[in-house]
Design a protein around this motif. Structure first.
Motif, short mmCIF file in Angstrom:
data_model
loop_
_atom_site.label_atom_id
_atom_site.label_comp_id
_atom_site.label_asym_id
_atom_site.label_seq_id
_atom_site.Cartn_x
_atom_site.Cartn_y
_atom_site.Cartn_z
N GLN A 1 21.22 23.18 38.59
CA GLN A 1 21.07 23.76 37.28
C GLN A 1 20.07 23.02 36.43
O GLN A 1 19.83 21.83 36.64
CB GLN A 1 22.41 23.74 36.54
N ALA A 2 19.52 23.74 35.44
CA ALA A 2 18.61 23.14 34.46
C ALA A 2 19.10 23.56 33.08
O ALA A 2 19.09 24.73 32.74
CB ALA A 2 17.18 23.62 34.69
N THR A 3 19.55 22.58 32.29
CA THR A 3 20.05 22.85 30.95
C THR A 3 19.01 22.44 29.92
O THR A 3 18.53 21.30 29.93
CB THR A 3 21.36 22.05 30.71
N HIS A 4 18.65 23.38 29.03
CA HIS A 4 17.63 23.11 28.01
C HIS A 4 18.14 22.05 27.04
O HIS A 4 19.24 22.14 26.51
CB HIS A 4 17.30 24.41 27.26
N VAL A 5 17.33 21.03 26.81
CA VAL A 5 17.67 19.95 25.90
C VAL A 5 16.91 20.13 24.58
O VAL A 5 17.52 20.16 23.51
CB VAL A 5 17.36 18.56 26.51
N VAL A 6 15.59 20.25 24.66
CA VAL A 6 14.78 20.35 23.45
C VAL A 6 13.39 20.90 23.80
O VAL A 6 12.91 20.71 24.91
CB VAL A 6 14.65 18.97 22.73
N SER A 7 12.78 21.58 22.82
CA SER A 7 11.38 22.00 22.91
C SER A 7 10.65 21.49 21.68
O SER A 7 11.18 21.57 20.56
CB SER A 7 11.26 23.52 22.97
N VAL A 8 9.46 20.94 21.89
CA VAL A 8 8.65 20.43 20.79
C VAL A 8 7.20 20.86 21.00
O VAL A 8 6.78 21.14 22.11
CB VAL A 8 8.72 18.89 20.67
N ASN A 9 6.45 20.87 19.89
CA ASN A 9 5.01 21.14 19.99
C ASN A 9 4.32 19.93 20.60
O ASN A 9 4.63 18.79 20.25
CB ASN A 9 4.42 21.38 18.60
N LYS A 10 3.39 20.18 21.47
CA LYS A 10 2.59 19.09 22.02
C LYS A 10 1.70 18.51 20.92
O LYS A 10 1.47 17.32 20.86
CB LYS A 10 1.74 19.61 23.18
N ASN A 11 1.23 19.37 20.04
CA ASN A 11 0.43 18.93 18.89
C ASN A 11 1.31 19.10 17.64
O ASN A 11 1.55 20.22 17.19
CB ASN A 11 -0.82 19.79 18.75
N PRO A 12 1.80 18.01 17.06
CA PRO A 12 2.74 18.11 15.94
C PRO A 12 2.14 18.71 14.66
O PRO A 12 2.89 19.03 13.74
CB PRO A 12 3.17 16.66 15.70
N ARG A 13 0.84 18.91 14.62
CA ARG A 13 0.22 19.53 13.43
C ARG A 13 0.48 21.03 13.37
O ARG A 13 0.34 21.63 12.32
CB ARG A 13 -1.28 19.26 13.41
N PHE A 14 0.85 21.64 14.49
CA PHE A 14 1.11 23.08 14.51
C PHE A 14 2.53 23.38 14.06
O PHE A 14 3.43 22.54 14.19
CB PHE A 14 0.92 23.66 15.91
N ASP A 15 2.74 24.60 13.55
CA ASP A 15 4.08 25.05 13.20
C ASP A 15 4.93 25.17 14.46
O ASP A 15 4.39 25.41 15.56
CB ASP A 15 4.03 26.41 12.51
N PRO A 16 6.26 25.02 14.35
CA PRO A 16 7.14 25.14 15.53
C PRO A 16 6.91 26.45 16.28
O PRO A 16 6.81 27.51 15.67
CB PRO A 16 8.54 25.10 14.93
N GLY A 17 6.79 26.35 17.59
CA GLY A 17 6.61 27.52 18.44
C GLY A 17 5.18 27.97 18.63
O GLY A 17 4.92 28.91 19.37
N PHE A 18 4.21 27.33 17.99
CA PHE A 18 2.80 27.71 18.14
C PHE A 18 2.07 26.66 18.96
O PHE A 18 2.33 25.47 18.84
CB PHE A 18 2.14 27.85 16.76
N GLY A 19 1.14 27.12 19.78
CA GLY A 19 0.35 26.21 20.60
C GLY A 19 1.13 25.74 21.82
O GLY A 19 2.14 26.33 22.21
N ALA A 20 0.65 24.69 22.44
CA ALA A 20 1.30 24.15 23.64
C ALA A 20 2.65 23.54 23.29
O ALA A 20 2.79 22.86 22.28
CB ALA A 20 0.41 23.10 24.28
N GLN A 21 3.63 23.81 24.12
CA GLN A 21 4.99 23.33 23.93
C GLN A 21 5.39 22.42 25.09
O GLN A 21 4.91 22.59 26.21
CB GLN A 21 5.98 24.50 23.89
N LEU A 22 6.28 21.49 24.83
CA LEU A 22 6.89 20.67 25.86
C LEU A 22 8.39 20.93 25.78
O LEU A 22 9.02 20.63 24.76
CB LEU A 22 6.59 19.19 25.65
N SER A 23 8.94 21.50 26.84
CA SER A 23 10.39 21.78 26.89
C SER A 23 11.04 20.87 27.91
O SER A 23 10.59 20.80 29.06
CB SER A 23 10.65 23.24 27.24
N THR A 24 12.10 20.18 27.50
CA THR A 24 12.81 19.25 28.36
C THR A 24 14.12 19.89 28.82
O THR A 24 14.85 20.47 28.03
CB THR A 24 13.12 17.94 27.61
N PHE A 25 14.38 19.76 30.13
CA PHE A 25 15.61 20.28 30.73
C PHE A 25 16.32 19.15 31.47
O PHE A 25 15.66 18.32 32.09
CB PHE A 25 15.29 21.40 31.73
N GLN A 26 17.63 19.14 31.41
CA GLN A 26 18.46 18.19 32.16
C GLN A 26 18.81 18.84 33.49
O GLN A 26 19.33 19.95 33.53
CB GLN A 26 19.74 17.88 31.37
#
Length: 88
Positions: free
Chosen positions: A61-86
């Motif tokens: 299984q892969a449980t979603h932990v968090v998603s963040v912008n790769k570039n913190p200057r963008f609004d949440p959900g825009f541009g490249a994202q990094l999603s971490t799964f356990q």
């Protein structure tokens, strides 16, 4: 090539390009996997990539932990994202 054929070819190219961009594995240590993806990609599509990566480490299984912008200057959900799964 007529305008209708050009439009059809452009649409086919766009569809095939978007179909293959669920994300790519940025990191996998066997217990956690980080997927880099575009903000428009659904979390379900990203989870599929994470599940396959976790399966390579023998996890079911892969449980979603968090998603963040790769570039913190963008609004949440825009541009490249990094999603971490356990991986479990």
């Amino acid at each position: 090539m007529g305008s209708g054929a050009m439009r059809c070819a452009a649409t086919a190219a766009l569809v095939s390009m978007l179909a293959g961009c669920a994300g790519m594995v940025a990191s996998n240590d066997g217990s956690r996997v980080v997927i880099e993806h575009d903000g428009f990609v659904s979390l379900d599509g990203v989870r599929d990539v994470a599940m396959k990566s976790c399966a390579q480490a023998g996890k079911a299984q892969a449980t979603h932990v968090v998603s963040v912008n790769k570039n913190p200057r963008f609004d949440p959900g825009f541009g490249a994202q990094l999603s971490t799964f356990q991986c479990e």
